[in-house]
Motif scaffolding. Structure first.
Motif, PDB file in Angstrom:
ATOM      1  N   ARG C 266       0.856  -1.183   0.000  1.00 49.35           N
ATOM      2  CA  ARG C 266       0.000   0.000   0.000  1.00 49.35           C
ATOM      3  C   ARG C 266       0.896   1.239   0.000  1.00 49.35           C
ATOM      4  NH1 ARG C 266       0.895   2.297   4.898  1.00 49.35           N
ATOM      5  NH2 ARG C 266       0.662   1.083   6.807  1.00 49.35           N
ATOM      6  N   PRO C 267       0.339   2.407  -0.386  1.00 51.10           N
ATOM      7  CA  PRO C 267       1.115   3.633  -0.182  1.00 51.10           C
ATOM      8  C   PRO C 267       1.517   3.726   1.285  1.00 51.10           C
ATOM      9  CG  PRO C 267      -0.951   4.109  -1.340  1.00 51.10           C
ATOM     10  CD  PRO C 267      -1.014   2.671  -0.924  1.00 51.10           C
ATOM     11  N   GLY C 268       2.697   4.260   1.519  1.00 52.78           N
ATOM     12  CA  GLY C 268       3.152   4.366   2.895  1.00 52.78           C
ATOM     13  C   GLY C 268       3.608   3.049   3.485  1.00 52.78           C
ATOM     14  N   LYS C 282      16.556  -2.595  -9.665  1.00 54.55           N
ATOM     15  CA  LYS C 282      15.771  -1.555 -10.329  1.00 54.55           C
ATOM     16  C   LYS C 282      14.529  -1.270  -9.486  1.00 54.55           C
ATOM     17  CE  LYS C 282      13.018  -2.393 -13.799  1.00 54.55           C
ATOM     18  NZ  LYS C 282      12.436  -2.769 -15.098  1.00 54.55           N
ATOM     19  N   ILE C 283      14.250   0.019  -9.289  1.00 52.03           N
ATOM     20  CA  ILE C 283      12.989   0.430  -8.656  1.00 52.03           C
ATOM     21  C   ILE C 283      12.099   0.982  -9.760  1.00 52.03           C
ATOM     22  CG2 ILE C 283      11.896   1.940  -6.969  1.00 52.03           C
ATOM     23  CD1 ILE C 283      14.494   2.184  -5.486  1.00 52.03           C
ATOM     24  N   PRO C 284      11.068   0.262 -10.151  1.00 50.67           N
ATOM     25  CA  PRO C 284      10.221   0.760 -11.252  1.00 50.67           C
ATOM     26  C   PRO C 284       9.485   2.031 -10.822  1.00 50.67           C
ATOM     27  CG  PRO C 284       9.846  -1.577 -10.852  1.00 50.67           C
ATOM     28  CD  PRO C 284      10.636  -1.058  -9.690  1.00 50.67           C
ATOM     29  N   LEU C 285       9.449   2.984 -11.717  1.00 52.10           N
ATOM     30  CA  LEU C 285       8.861   4.288 -11.420  1.00 52.10           C
ATOM     31  C   LEU C 285       7.425   4.165 -10.931  1.00 52.10           C
ATOM     32  CD1 LEU C 285       9.404   7.347 -11.609  1.00 52.10           C
ATOM     33  CD2 LEU C 285       8.345   7.286 -13.874  1.00 52.10           C
ATOM     34  N   PHE C 288       6.873   2.787  -7.497  1.00 47.72           N
ATOM     35  CA  PHE C 288       7.447   3.680  -6.485  1.00 47.72           C
ATOM     36  C   PHE C 288       6.642   4.979  -6.417  1.00 47.72           C
ATOM     37  CE2 PHE C 288      11.601   5.862  -5.017  1.00 47.72           C
ATOM     38  CZ  PHE C 288      11.621   5.190  -3.807  1.00 47.72           C
ATOM     39  N   ALA C 290       6.553   7.312  -8.339  1.00 48.71           N
ATOM     40  CA  ALA C 290       7.456   8.396  -8.738  1.00 48.71           C
ATOM     41  C   ALA C 290       8.181   9.028  -7.548  1.00 48.71           C
ATOM     42  CB  ALA C 290       6.710   9.464  -9.537  1.00 48.71           C
ATOM     43  N   GLY C 291       8.241   8.283  -6.448  1.00 50.61           N
ATOM     44  CA  GLY C 291       8.928   8.808  -5.255  1.00 50.61           C
ATOM     45  C   GLY C 291       8.002   9.533  -4.311  1.00 50.61           C
ATOM     46  N   LEU C 292       6.705   9.480  -4.577  1.00 54.04           N
ATOM     47  CA  LEU C 292       5.751  10.268  -3.795  1.00 54.04           C
ATOM     48  C   LEU C 292       4.813   9.410  -2.954  1.00 54.04           C
ATOM     49  CD1 LEU C 292       4.888  12.927  -6.528  1.00 54.04           C
ATOM     50  CD2 LEU C 292       6.563  13.073  -4.681  1.00 54.04           C
ATOM     51  N   GLY C 293       5.128   8.135  -2.814  1.00 50.83           N
ATOM     52  CA  GLY C 293       4.188   7.227  -2.157  1.00 50.83           C
ATOM     53  C   GLY C 293       4.458   6.997  -0.679  1.00 50.83           C
ATOM     54  N   ASP C 294       5.364   7.795  -0.095  1.00 50.84           N
ATOM     55  CA  ASP C 294       5.703   7.600   1.318  1.00 50.84           C
ATOM     56  C   ASP C 294       6.170   6.171   1.604  1.00 50.84           C
ATOM     57  OD1 ASP C 294       5.220  10.238   2.315  1.00 50.84           O
ATOM     58  OD2 ASP C 294       3.073   9.862   2.384  1.00 50.84           O
ATOM     59  N   HIS C 295       6.821   5.572   0.611  1.00 50.71           N
ATOM     60  CA  HIS C 295       7.346   4.217   0.809  1.00 50.71           C
ATOM     61  C   HIS C 295       8.617   4.245   1.646  1.00 50.71           C
ATOM     62  CE1 HIS C 295       5.084   3.534  -3.037  1.00 50.71           C
ATOM     63  NE2 HIS C 295       4.685   2.504  -2.325  1.00 50.71           N
ATOM     64  N   ARG C 296       8.894   3.117   2.279  1.00 47.02           N
ATOM     65  CA  ARG C 296      10.161   2.893   2.972  1.00 47.02           C
ATOM     66  C   ARG C 296      10.747   1.578   2.496  1.00 47.02           C
ATOM     67  NH1 ARG C 296      10.993   2.875   8.716  1.00 47.02           N
ATOM     68  NH2 ARG C 296       9.750   0.969   8.613  1.00 47.02           N
TER      69      ARG C 296
ATOM     70  N   PHE D 101      -0.956   8.711   7.275  1.00 45.90           N
ATOM     71  CA  PHE D 101      -0.497   8.936   5.900  1.00 45.90           C
ATOM     72  C   PHE D 101      -1.506   9.807   5.151  1.00 45.90           C
ATOM     73  CE2 PHE D 101       1.859   5.160   7.141  1.00 45.90           C
ATOM     74  CZ  PHE D 101       3.131   5.457   6.668  1.00 45.90           C
ATOM     75  N   GLN D 104      -1.586  10.211   1.386  1.00 50.85           N
ATOM     76  CA  GLN D 104      -2.065   9.069   0.610  1.00 50.85           C
ATOM     77  C   GLN D 104      -3.544   8.841   0.893  1.00 50.85           C
ATOM     78  OE1 GLN D 104       0.408   8.103  -1.372  1.00 50.85           O
ATOM     79  NE2 GLN D 104       2.006   9.204  -0.229  1.00 50.85           N
ATOM     80  N   GLY D 275      12.518  13.921  -4.189  1.00 44.54           N
ATOM     81  CA  GLY D 275      12.360  14.250  -5.597  1.00 44.54           C
ATOM     82  C   GLY D 275      11.207  13.507  -6.260  1.00 44.54           C
ATOM     83  N   TYR D 277      10.534  11.571  -9.395  1.00 45.24           N
ATOM     84  CA  TYR D 277      11.346  10.921 -10.428  1.00 45.24           C
ATOM     85  C   TYR D 277      10.552  10.780 -11.715  1.00 45.24           C
ATOM     86  CZ  TYR D 277      14.284   9.986  -6.451  1.00 45.24           C
ATOM     87  OH  TYR D 277      15.065  10.141  -5.335  1.00 45.24           O
ATOM     88  N   ASP D 280      12.686   4.994 -14.090  1.00 48.92           N
ATOM     89  CA  ASP D 280      13.020   3.953 -13.119  1.00 48.92           C
ATOM     90  C   ASP D 280      14.334   4.321 -12.446  1.00 48.92           C
ATOM     91  OD1 ASP D 280      10.827   2.600 -14.065  1.00 48.92           O
ATOM     92  OD2 ASP D 280      11.973   1.144 -15.240  1.00 48.92           O
ATOM     93  N   LEU D 281      14.502   3.841 -11.227  1.00 49.82           N
ATOM     94  CA  LEU D 281      15.736   4.109 -10.499  1.00 49.82           C
ATOM     95  C   LEU D 281      16.569   2.845 -10.423  1.00 49.82           C
ATOM     96  CD1 LEU D 281      14.517   6.269  -7.512  1.00 49.82           C
ATOM     97  CD2 LEU D 281      16.063   6.972  -9.326  1.00 49.82           C
ATOM     98  N   ILE D 297      15.864   3.546   2.811  1.00 48.38           N
ATOM     99  CA  ILE D 297      15.481   4.514   1.789  1.00 48.38           C
ATOM    100  C   ILE D 297      14.033   4.887   2.068  1.00 48.38           C
ATOM    101  CG2 ILE D 297      15.110   4.898  -0.686  1.00 48.38           C
ATOM    102  CD1 ILE D 297      17.216   2.710  -1.219  1.00 48.38           C
ATOM    103  N   VAL D 298      13.793   6.154   2.344  1.00 49.57           N
ATOM    104  CA  VAL D 298      12.423   6.565   2.674  1.00 49.57           C
ATOM    105  C   VAL D 298      12.015   7.710   1.754  1.00 49.57           C
ATOM    106  CG1 VAL D 298      12.649   5.894   5.083  1.00 49.57           C
ATOM    107  CG2 VAL D 298      13.226   8.208   4.443  1.00 49.57           C
ATOM    108  N   THR D 299      10.766   7.708   1.360  1.00 53.67           N
ATOM    109  CA  THR D 299      10.255   8.810   0.544  1.00 53.67           C
ATOM    110  C   THR D 299       9.161   9.531   1.316  1.00 53.67           C
ATOM    111  OG1 THR D 299       8.471   7.564  -0.554  1.00 53.67           O
ATOM    112  CG2 THR D 299      10.668   7.394  -1.508  1.00 53.67           C
TER     113      THR D 299
END
Lengths: 357, 357, 357, 357
Positions: C266-268, C282-285, C288, C290-296, D101, D104, D275, D277, D280-281, D297-299
């Motif tokens: 889930r997000p976050g 590889k981290i698929p965009l 992820f 786009a880096g805005l999902g509050d993932h860890r 969150f 989200q 950022g 993105y 893909d990273l 790695i945290v976003t």
């Protein structure tokens, strides 16, 4: 047998400068020639007999010095290196240490936990108000002093700064928090500095001594409250629009400050306690919301270890805080009895004294 | 005006079943037809006049029911849906809520914080010992009941389970911790279950009622202590080889349990307090290591909100714990005065009663 | 010079049983007579030359044994005592250790940090697939085995259990979370057990080997997914109503499992990674946000130290989990080459082997 | 129907000022007359068609203004009050919000989670580059501006400051940490300020634009690195004596900065990514210690809500940081197309523009 001068506890009311042998160096120890040390409020408790230690013990737990001799198993240091060690000198290997509670180090006990067990200098082993001090578990505890920092600049790291900052850290201060610090003695002043350094947007310092309130302002208090003129709880509630502070730090060790620190909290707030109490404490039912206010009360004993010391010195080196200004008086070790006389009576606006052997 | 039956506080000593109008539904509300509810220890405090509420208020804060009517602005639910709501029904939008302290919800206050402000049912608004209850801020608070779970299976979620589990969560129990839970009433039993569910490897339940100790074993206690036969602090120290537990949970609200919960902790341990106290508390100096033991004392009020309820029901649905066994007696709403009679006197081994309108 | 048998790395493709001298015991060491040990997936990487170690090194990092001889400075143990040590044997005193990162122990380096520095057995010093092993920094690392626990019951503690549980711990699983564990080899199985033990209400195990999926069920998986029959990401999304899991644990070390573990969150959510990777990741965009999902994304290396071992053994002693069932095959040390042959080819449904000198 | 001016997305490459009706006010909304707003890098992505939004949507998510009209159910505010709202305007009641969150926020979805769902202004609903903006869920989102703070002083709070500070917060910076911030655009500059405010003792800013490096110094960088002249990873390793930083913050959204932010970390360090993105990273195997370095790695997506805004404004009010200096250019709303022209091409040393209707 080479001898040295040392401040020794004789009996309640008497700490005297005496001659003692320079200690032998065990495999994990380091012998440090003390270049500067200081007197702590705790030492005054010892002097007064309020905190019992063995007769003949050398007092003092805040060493700055130079490595004189390294134990046979100690690597990574060199003789002649300038170092400090924390007031708390844990073994590093006990179960308590492995849980992150180095101050409660139970090295040598069956379960590996011992209340206050990490505090050894001037408590269970000879301390550093002396020409030399033996640092146990040297590889865990010796932190090199960065070039360019003077003895007095790092003199607060071993205890006052580590403890005061721990008060702010244990309160888990977040950016934008409001924080009240009760008592602006040396530890409270460091807690004030630590609260600001942690991102608090409102830091309130409470005391009644004008010089201490003035120093509180210099070290980070946005507002100071002279509790002899204003009720601090009411004033804090006013300053926070009735909400109360997000965190309060108790830095004296009395029922009055403890209770005020609780009463000025918002629901869900944290009381971070640093003081050494000498009586049972009362938690008033109303201040505690009958146990339903999501309050937290946390206590912290001075964190030790070389990494802690390294970090604190990095803070000073970066110019984030200048605690050297807290040294108000200077004495030779030979005059330490006079220093105790001054410090224990809080004369002449004393905050901290520097003692140089 | 359509009427309903409701258990109403009249004066200290008297809660009676009375007729009240079925409430109107505001835009953010939901009217829920209650299918099962229960009586809480807090309700008994209200009955006895120990916790003051307005005369005429409907009591009760643990609703299981069916949506009868949704407010005009409520989306994401349908009438006829089976739901629960927490005992605590926060607004969701106050500053306190946004800081994660929903139970201290200060919606409508100047600063957005209010002690216990999230507790509304049977406290500041009509509760759910009635045929219908109006759930405020329905989108924050209504949680659909998964198919296959009975009313009695989820009856503990709104308060007892949420509170008891919060005791374990606030203690920040780690895998392999030892935990002691003082008092094995409904909340203590849930704390016991929560401690085990959090990974504790030693869960110790303390009480003196054999049925409660037996239930403690069923719900997760590895060891139980009958405090009328053994000193629990001494026994806990013995069980932990002298170290003390990593965390203790207080679930009664007395000086005795609070103090025992502190005394059985290792240095650096956490006392997680759930009880509703009725007197000032004393922290004994020795048990507190004079403030130098790195102790933490944390209090928790029942967490609410639909996500909390969803999670608790997920735990039940997964079979991790069976709290339905805590329902020892069943009453019709018409007989609620008899239920209060039984429950308030703790007769007949009662743990929890189920009330069905 | 007394000699012993030891499994020694000769060159890629060859680990052989050879004679080596029984090591001398330094002041902080303990010589342990190995009674049971095992082979780890990492050892197979060493065998294949994928992870380089010095020629002549004794392999193996999972010792169960008896103290044969204690170093002169080691206190708190006695010869003849049954003990284990972690796969990771930190010094305890480096800056990394003092920050809580014992696995990145940089003892002896300038700054006190070294990637993987805590892993010494069978990596930088002789390991324990031998009759004797020298345990460094014994007071930090030796954990007595509780009476009543067999060698095989505690054989998973040094590495597999500590690592797998760390995967659950680093994911910061809360009561009621949903968790997916990718790969059900020994570490993944322990992660599955750890996730359940942490309070997850939905634990999903992914693999394709029927025996492993069956073992996953026994150890705590509520649902298992055979990825050769179902797309695990789609199935996990279905099981969670489209939301995704709160946490996923990667326990293999491939792009495929890493990516799936990210896509099912889930997000976050938190991706807790345990695998040893052999290629860039590889981290698929889209996965992820786009880096805005509050993932860890968090990685964990096996935690070591005697307190960690004590806790893991306490979990086993309390009957919370039975990992002894993971031992599918047994060999004498004399036959360790055959054990490598079986284990490295994953023949005969092998999960873990027990090796007894 | 009363009309207003608004900057509207027409098609990739074209955002134009157009006339639109002033929106109607629903029960939970507030209509705010915009007094100052700004353009964000994200708006440039929208302009270029890299981030898709509906044609005809009003762009902009950083409002400062005055309450024109309150919805019928909105309490606690008054018309004429100066307010801001976050770029992220969550509902407050979804399951995601209840888990902390809010960005989200899945209000209205089946499970209550939606990636980026809290970002509505200028994304899924009309934004604030207009004379008026409708703020949804006003009681969750509207934060009164303290007297004495100008529009430009609080203009960074809704997005840039909240996001940049979140980068520091998610990195869990401790007192004494070393931190590197990659890219010193508006968000990176706020991350730099946030890192210092969190107690870091070494803050390193990386960029190549001299004005930005100069601003980085003003806002808290102890050291700046011009990456066009020095390899930032090597320089950071040098500055930290080979250890690497405790935390790094990525504030651009490219593979290069992401990878450098990973390579300059110590083992166990945290990469906090802010950022957006567009590809893909790649995580290089060596920089990731093959998954064994205890890296995190945290976003973070911009935190919203009125309490967040209140705290950020408190930080500004206390003088902890002055972000007003980031406003380098000013435009009338009538000239917003020229503002986009300047800002999207990063001409004339622009950092942030202030737009006043």
């Amino acid at each position: 047998m080479p001898m040295m001068k040392a401040a020794v506890f004789v009996e309640p009311g008497r700490i005297v400068l005496d001659d003692k042998p320079i200690p032998d160096v065990g495999p994990l120890d380091a012998l440090v020639r003390v270049t500067t040390t200081t007197i702590c409020g705790t030492d005054v408790h010892i002097l007064k007999g309020e905190y019992p230690v063995a007769r003949g013990l050398t007092i003092g737990h805040e060493p700055v010095g130079v490595i004189e001799k390294l134990g046979s198993a100690v690597k990574g240091y060199r003789e002649g290196q300038r170092v400090i060690a924390g007031a708390i000198t844990p073994s590093g290997w006990s179960n308590a240490c492995q849980c992150g509670f180095c101050a409660q180090d139970g090295a040598g006990t069956a379960q590996g936990w011992k209340p206050l067990g990490g505090w050894r200098f001037g408590n269970t082993i000879d301390g550093c108000q002396a020409e030399y001090v033996l640092v146990p578990d040297a590889m865990f505890n010796l932190a090199p002093v960065p070039d360019g920092l003077s003895d007095e600049q790092v003199l607060m790291c071993p205890d006052i700064m580590s403890t005061g900052f721990a008060g702010a850290e244990s309160a888990k201060i977040r950016i934008g928090d409001s924080v009240a610090v009760f008592a602006q003695g040396p530890i409270g002043l460091c807690a004030t500095a630590g609260a600001k350094l942690s991102g608090a947007s409102l830091v309130i310092g409470v005391d009644r001594v004008p010089e201490r309130l003035e120093m509180a302002r210099r070290l980070g208090a946005d507002v100071v409250i002279d509790f002899s003129r204003q009720d601090p709880v009411q004033e804090i509630l006013r300053l926070t629009g009735g909400r109360g502070v997000d965190a309060s730090i108790e830095a004296l060790g009395t029922q009055g400050t403890f209770e005020a620190a609780l009463r000025c909290l918002r629901p869900g707030g944290t009381l971070s306690s640093l003081g050494v109490y000498s009586t049972d404490l009362k938690i008033p039912l109303d201040a505690f919301a009958a146990g339903l206010g999501d309050h937290r009360i946390v206590t912290s004993l001075c964190p030790g270890g070389k990494e802690r010391m390294r970090r604190l010195m990095a803070v000073i080196e970066a110019g984030r805080v200048d605690l050297g200004a807290m040294v108000t008086h200077r004495f030779r070790l030979d005059d330490i009895e006079a220093a105790y006389e001054l410090f224990s009576h809080q004369r002449d606006g004393v905050l901290k004294v520097a003692i140089t052997p």
